[in-house]
Design a protein around this motif. Structure first.
Motif, PDB file in Angstrom:
ATOM      1  N   VAL A  82       0.840  -1.199   0.000  1.00  0.00           N
ATOM      2  CA  VAL A  82       0.000   0.000   0.000  1.00  0.00           C
ATOM      3  C   VAL A  82       0.876   1.250   0.000  1.00  0.00           C
ATOM      4  CG1 VAL A  82      -1.641   1.340   1.356  1.00  0.00           C
ATOM      5  CG2 VAL A  82      -1.981  -1.104   1.059  1.00  0.00           C
ATOM      6  N   THR A  83       0.591   2.159  -0.920  1.00  0.00           N
ATOM      7  CA  THR A  83       1.289   3.433  -0.995  1.00  0.00           C
ATOM      8  C   THR A  83       0.281   4.564  -0.800  1.00  0.00           C
ATOM      9  OG1 THR A  83       0.939   3.705  -3.378  1.00  0.00           O
ATOM     10  CG2 THR A  83       2.869   2.415  -2.683  1.00  0.00           C
ATOM     11  N   ASP A  84       0.778   5.783  -0.721  1.00  0.00           N
ATOM     12  CA  ASP A  84      -0.126   6.931  -0.598  1.00  0.00           C
ATOM     13  C   ASP A  84      -1.122   6.977  -1.746  1.00  0.00           C
ATOM     14  OD1 ASP A  84       1.099   7.756   1.723  1.00  0.00           O
ATOM     15  OD2 ASP A  84       2.383   9.234   0.755  1.00  0.00           O
ATOM     16  N   ALA A  85      -0.686   6.531  -2.914  1.00  0.00           N
ATOM     17  CA  ALA A  85      -1.573   6.564  -4.082  1.00  0.00           C
ATOM     18  C   ALA A  85      -2.822   5.717  -3.877  1.00  0.00           C
ATOM     19  CB  ALA A  85      -0.805   6.093  -5.319  1.00  0.00           C
ATOM     20  N   VAL A  86      -2.698   4.631  -3.132  1.00  0.00           N
ATOM     21  CA  VAL A  86      -3.858   3.772  -2.860  1.00  0.00           C
ATOM     22  C   VAL A  86      -4.913   4.536  -2.076  1.00  0.00           C
ATOM     23  CG1 VAL A  86      -4.644   1.725  -1.593  1.00  0.00           C
ATOM     24  CG2 VAL A  86      -2.537   1.630  -2.970  1.00  0.00           C
ATOM     25  N   TRP A  87      -4.478   5.254  -1.047  1.00  0.00           N
ATOM     26  CA  TRP A  87      -5.427   6.010  -0.220  1.00  0.00           C
ATOM     27  C   TRP A  87      -5.974   7.208  -0.993  1.00  0.00           C
ATOM     28  CZ3 TRP A  87      -6.365   2.584   3.111  1.00  0.00           C
ATOM     29  CH2 TRP A  87      -5.342   1.821   3.708  1.00  0.00           C
ATOM     30  N   GLU A  88      -5.115   7.832  -1.788  1.00  0.00           N
ATOM     31  CA  GLU A  88      -5.572   8.984  -2.559  1.00  0.00           C
ATOM     32  C   GLU A  88      -6.627   8.604  -3.594  1.00  0.00           C
ATOM     33  OE1 GLU A  88      -1.855  10.399  -3.978  1.00  0.00           O
ATOM     34  OE2 GLU A  88      -1.217  11.124  -1.986  1.00  0.00           O
ATOM     35  N   ARG A  89      -6.562   7.370  -4.075  1.00  0.00           N
ATOM     36  CA  ARG A  89      -7.590   6.877  -5.002  1.00  0.00           C
ATOM     37  C   ARG A  89      -8.873   6.479  -4.273  1.00  0.00           C
ATOM     38  NH1 ARG A  89      -6.335   4.205 -10.008  1.00  0.00           N
ATOM     39  NH2 ARG A  89      -8.252   3.005  -9.699  1.00  0.00           N
ATOM     40  N   LEU A 208       7.332  -0.185  13.994  1.00  0.00           N
ATOM     41  CA  LEU A 208       7.177   1.238  13.728  1.00  0.00           C
ATOM     42  C   LEU A 208       8.457   1.938  14.202  1.00  0.00           C
ATOM     43  CD1 LEU A 208       3.597   1.628  15.246  1.00  0.00           C
ATOM     44  CD2 LEU A 208       4.152   1.481  12.808  1.00  0.00           C
ATOM     45  N   PRO A 209       8.692   3.164  13.758  1.00  0.00           N
ATOM     46  CA  PRO A 209       9.888   3.867  14.256  1.00  0.00           C
ATOM     47  C   PRO A 209       9.961   3.892  15.781  1.00  0.00           C
ATOM     48  CG  PRO A 209       8.969   5.059  12.406  1.00  0.00           C
ATOM     49  CD  PRO A 209       8.007   3.930  12.702  1.00  0.00           C
ATOM     50  N   ALA A 210       8.805   4.023  16.445  1.00  0.00           N
ATOM     51  CA  ALA A 210       8.795   4.126  17.909  1.00  0.00           C
ATOM     52  C   ALA A 210       8.999   2.787  18.600  1.00  0.00           C
ATOM     53  CB  ALA A 210       7.480   4.747  18.372  1.00  0.00           C
ATOM     54  N   THR A 211       8.838   1.680  17.879  1.00  0.00           N
ATOM     55  CA  THR A 211       8.936   0.374  18.529  1.00  0.00           C
ATOM     56  C   THR A 211      10.249  -0.346  18.244  1.00  0.00           C
ATOM     57  OG1 THR A 211       7.838  -0.756  16.676  1.00  0.00           O
ATOM     58  CG2 THR A 211       6.432   0.067  18.466  1.00  0.00           C
ATOM     59  N   ARG A 212      11.025   0.123  17.295  1.00  0.00           N
ATOM     60  CA  ARG A 212      12.280  -0.558  16.981  1.00  0.00           C
ATOM     61  C   ARG A 212      13.223  -0.488  18.174  1.00  0.00           C
ATOM     62  NH1 ARG A 212      11.857   2.412  11.768  1.00  0.00           N
ATOM     63  NH2 ARG A 212      10.740   1.001  10.361  1.00  0.00           N
ATOM     64  N   GLY A 213      13.722  -1.647  18.564  1.00  0.00           N
ATOM     65  CA  GLY A 213      14.641  -1.713  19.688  1.00  0.00           C
ATOM     66  C   GLY A 213      13.995  -1.450  21.035  1.00  0.00           C
ATOM     67  N   VAL A 314      -8.800  -2.346   6.225  1.00  0.00           N
ATOM     68  CA  VAL A 314      -7.679  -1.591   6.779  1.00  0.00           C
ATOM     69  C   VAL A 314      -7.820  -0.148   6.322  1.00  0.00           C
ATOM     70  CG1 VAL A 314      -5.175  -1.340   6.876  1.00  0.00           C
ATOM     71  CG2 VAL A 314      -6.180  -3.625   6.664  1.00  0.00           C
ATOM     72  N   ASP A 315      -7.816   0.777   7.259  1.00  0.00           N
ATOM     73  CA  ASP A 315      -7.881   2.191   6.938  1.00  0.00           C
ATOM     74  C   ASP A 315      -6.498   2.812   7.062  1.00  0.00           C
ATOM     75  OD1 ASP A 315     -10.683   2.246   6.492  1.00  0.00           O
ATOM     76  OD2 ASP A 315     -11.009   2.191   8.656  1.00  0.00           O
ATOM     77  N   ARG A 316      -6.352   3.962   6.445  1.00  0.00           N
ATOM     78  CA  ARG A 316      -5.039   4.623   6.429  1.00  0.00           C
ATOM     79  C   ARG A 316      -4.516   4.864   7.849  1.00  0.00           C
ATOM     80  NH1 ARG A 316      -3.667   9.675   2.432  1.00  0.00           N
ATOM     81  NH2 ARG A 316      -1.391   9.416   2.414  1.00  0.00           N
ATOM     82  N   GLY A 317      -5.384   5.307   8.738  1.00  0.00           N
ATOM     83  CA  GLY A 317      -4.959   5.564  10.110  1.00  0.00           C
ATOM     84  C   GLY A 317      -4.500   4.323  10.848  1.00  0.00           C
ATOM     85  N   ASP A 318      -4.971   3.157  10.414  1.00  0.00           N
ATOM     86  CA  ASP A 318      -4.566   1.907  11.091  1.00  0.00           C
ATOM     87  C   ASP A 318      -3.063   1.672  10.984  1.00  0.00           C
ATOM     88  OD1 ASP A 318      -7.202   1.369  11.737  1.00  0.00           O
ATOM     89  OD2 ASP A 318      -7.552   0.132   9.967  1.00  0.00           O
ATOM     90  N   LEU A 319      -2.462   2.164   9.883  1.00  0.00           N
ATOM     91  CA  LEU A 319      -1.052   1.893   9.664  1.00  0.00           C
ATOM     92  C   LEU A 319      -0.150   2.624  10.647  1.00  0.00           C
ATOM     93  CD1 LEU A 319      -0.773   1.728   5.793  1.00  0.00           C
ATOM     94  CD2 LEU A 319      -1.267  -0.076   7.428  1.00  0.00           C
ATOM     95  N   LEU A 320      -0.719   3.529  11.419  1.00  0.00           N
ATOM     96  CA  LEU A 320       0.054   4.208  12.458  1.00  0.00           C
ATOM     97  C   LEU A 320       0.266   3.322  13.677  1.00  0.00           C
ATOM     98  CD1 LEU A 320      -1.653   7.720  12.362  1.00  0.00           C
ATOM     99  CD2 LEU A 320       0.530   7.069  11.329  1.00  0.00           C
TER     100      LEU A 320
END
Length: 323
Positions: A82-89, A208-213, A314-320
């Motif tokens: 999934v890329t930004d283009a998927v959500w933008e469509r 996620l960036p916050a969970t690595r390590g 799956v919604d865009r916000g879920d990927l956070l």
């Protein structure tokens, strides 16, 4: 997906069932999305069923699919495609992560049971002597720390709470509040407290960036002597070198289905220690189990064409906050 994977995930009877709901644009695509076969299939497709190794659905790919309305992923995480283009469509996105979760939950529960009974340490000493009765470990009343109330984490919690062993479950998840923890029947704590109080720590957070390590050397040192780390999520969530050091002293044990790097290089300490079991990313759907993903995807297509709400949306916000 490769042709062999397609045959496992979508055997003939599932493809026939799919064809009863929609008109198939052609045989499964097993190559790049910029070839002539892909161009013909994408040009007519309203629903795209994807799987492992599918290339990212970039703006360039989507430009070749003007009729596309839905992406049904017959695998777990949609992050790779999934890329930004998927959500933008405004495309509907669905994942078969629920179907993949079952085997991971079962694997985790087996690891918790082995950890609670000290299976690795006992097996290592098998040739020398059997443990006396007073030296045997059991599961009853053990404190299990669950990191991440993910789809899998929640099901692990549910199973642990239903177990006659009477596990006490701690949870660390920044997206769960006190009310949510009460509904799950767990005690909500921060990561440091979870590590200090848990004899078994099971990782179910997304990468996620916050969970690595997040299970750093400092956090690992907080786990009591004799504790066990179970990781069926992502290897990057645990400091590999720090875990190897703790397990190397015999202070901690580990059951690792994922590592960083993956696979570990030959001769790595985690591959040779008797108190560590490393498996090659097999907790999720394998072999005969992957048909579950195909069934889930076909059912999602059936729900879509009948106008029903997809079960794995799956919604865009879920990927956070999800993998």
């Amino acid at each position: 997906m490769g042709a062999q994977v397609v045959e496992r995930v979508f055997p003939p009877e599932l493809r026939e069932r799919l064809a009863r709901s929609v008109e198939l644009a052609g045989p499964p695509l097993t190559g790049p999305l910029d070839g002539p076969d892909a161009a013909r299939a994408l040009g007519a497709a309203e629903v795209l069923v994807t799987g492992w190794d599918c290339p990212p659905l970039t703006a360039q790919v989507l430009a070749r699919a003007p009729a596309l309305r839905a992406v049904i992923h017959a695998a777990g995480s949609v992050r790779p495609i999934v890329t930004d283009a998927v959500w933008e469509r405004g495309l509907l996105v669905s994942s078969a992560a629920d179907a993949n979760a079952g085997p991971v939950v079962a694997f985790t529960l087996a690891a918790v049971t082995f950890a609670a009974k000290g299976a690795l340490a006992t097996a290592a000493g098998y040739a020398r002597a059997w443990p006396r009765f007073t030296e045997r470990d059991g599961a009853d009343g053990r404190v299990v720390g669950v990191i991440g109330a993910s789809r899998i984490g929640r099901r692990v919690i549910e199973a642990l709470r239903a177990d006659p062993a009477g596990y006490r479950v701690l949870l660390c998840d920044p997206f769960v509040d006190a009310g949510g923890a009460a509904r799950l029947g767990v005690e909500l704590v921060d990561l440091a407290e979870l590590c200090r109080r848990s004899s078994v720590v099971s990782v179910h957070a997304p990468e996620l960036p916050a969970t690595r390590g997040m299970l750093s050397a400092r956090m690992l040192r907080l786990i009591p002597d004799g504790g066990t780390v179970i990781n069926t999520a992502r290897g990057s969530l645990v400091d590999t070198d720090a875990l190897a050091a703790e397990c190397g002293t015999g202070r901690l044990s580990a059951y690792l289905d994922v590592t960083t790097p993956e696979p570990l290089p030959a001769g790595h300490p985690l591959l040779t220690l008797p108190n560590v079991l490393v498996t090659p990313h097999i907790a999720g759907a394998q072999g005969s189990e992957v048909r579950r993903l195909g069934v889930y995807a076909v059912e999602e297509v059936e729900r879509y064409v009948s106008g029903r709400e997809p079960a794995g949306r799956v919604d865009r916000g879920d990927l956070l906050r999800v993998a």
